[in-house]
Scaffold this motif. Structure first.
Motif, PDB file in Angstrom:
ATOM      1  N   LYS A  95       0.820  -0.965   0.007  1.00 14.97           N
ATOM      2  CA  LYS A  95      -0.165   0.007  -0.003  1.00 14.97           C
ATOM      3  C   LYS A  95       0.878   1.283  -0.090  1.00 14.97           C
ATOM      4  O   LYS A  95       0.393   2.118  -0.902  1.00 14.97           O
ATOM      5  CB  LYS A  95      -0.856   0.068   1.285  1.00 14.97           C
ATOM      6  N   GLU A  96       1.981   1.240   0.833  1.00 15.22           N
ATOM      7  CA  GLU A  96       2.713   2.327   0.941  1.00 15.22           C
ATOM      8  C   GLU A  96       3.518   2.542  -0.445  1.00 15.22           C
ATOM      9  O   GLU A  96       3.735   3.938  -0.909  1.00 15.22           O
ATOM     10  CB  GLU A  96       3.891   2.074   1.798  1.00 15.22           C
ATOM     11  N   GLN A  99       0.949   4.286  -2.854  1.00 18.35           N
ATOM     12  CA  GLN A  99       0.362   5.553  -2.567  1.00 18.35           C
ATOM     13  C   GLN A  99       1.725   6.609  -2.928  1.00 18.35           C
ATOM     14  O   GLN A  99       1.586   7.794  -3.038  1.00 18.35           O
ATOM     15  CB  GLN A  99       0.369   5.794  -1.052  1.00 18.35           C
ATOM     16  N   PRO A 102       1.142   7.574  -7.157  1.00 18.48           N
ATOM     17  CA  PRO A 102      -0.413   7.869  -7.100  1.00 18.48           C
ATOM     18  C   PRO A 102      -0.429   8.103  -8.881  1.00 18.48           C
ATOM     19  O   PRO A 102       0.194   8.557  -9.642  1.00 18.48           O
ATOM     20  CB  PRO A 102      -0.877   9.051  -6.676  1.00 18.48           C
ATOM     21  N   LEU A 127      -7.549   3.724  -3.906  1.00 20.55           N
ATOM     22  CA  LEU A 127      -6.126   3.564  -4.394  1.00 20.55           C
ATOM     23  C   LEU A 127      -5.924   3.257  -6.006  1.00 20.55           C
ATOM     24  O   LEU A 127      -6.235   2.372  -6.187  1.00 20.55           O
ATOM     25  CB  LEU A 127      -5.827   2.188  -3.682  1.00 20.55           C
TER      26      LEU A 127
END
Length: 159
Positions: A95-96, A99, A102, A127
């Protein structure tokens, strides 16, 4: 006058002639260098009868992309495939990474190697990411070489 190019494209399996017509040539001529690695989208013209005809097989090129930007420019969706031993920490690391990169592309988390069931989790609007080489490299470093699946858009035929 109008310029066009005729190239020989080679890979480990063989070679094929590629014809780049004036419109595409004008858009991509700066990429045409010997030994340059490119992604070619186009229409394959297969000539079954090569004897006495106009020659062999060829590709009518609709689009040329550099290897560095191809994934970003033709991807419709990103799939992230998780290994069987993935735990919560790996999910958070993934997820990091996403992110930090983007973008507009939808992301689907794929759990295909987890017992008799397989799971697909669509991240939706929460996301979205871009398919940059940096993002792909980071995900592959975390999850393995086969962890990133890119759904590629079909080329649009040029006139």
């Amino acid at each position: 006058g109008w310029k066009l190019a005729i190239l020989t494209i080679e890979d480990r399996t063989g070679s094929i002639e590629a014809v780049i017509f004036p419109k595409v040539f004008k858009e991509s001529s700066e990429m045409l260098e010997e030994e340059q690695i490119l992604v070619v989208q186009g229409i394959a013209e297969i000539n079954e009868n090569q004897e006495g005809g106009r020659g062999g097989n060829q590709i009518r090129v609709n689009r040329l992309l550099s290897l560095e930007t191809a994934a970003e420019r033709v991807t419709r969706q990103i799939g992230i495939n998780f290994p069987p031993d993935a735990d919560e920490a790996v999910l958070f690391q993934t997820k990091e990474i996403l992110q930090r990169h983007p973008g507009k592309l939808p992301v689907t988390l794929l759990f295909d190697q987890h017992g008799p069931n397989s799971w697909r989790i669509h991240c939706g609007e929460r996301l979205r990411a871009n398919a940059s080489q940096q993002m792909i490299t980071e995900i592959r470093s975390l999850l393995g070489e086969d962890s990133v699946r890119l759904d590629i858009a079909s080329p649009v035929e040029s006139a």
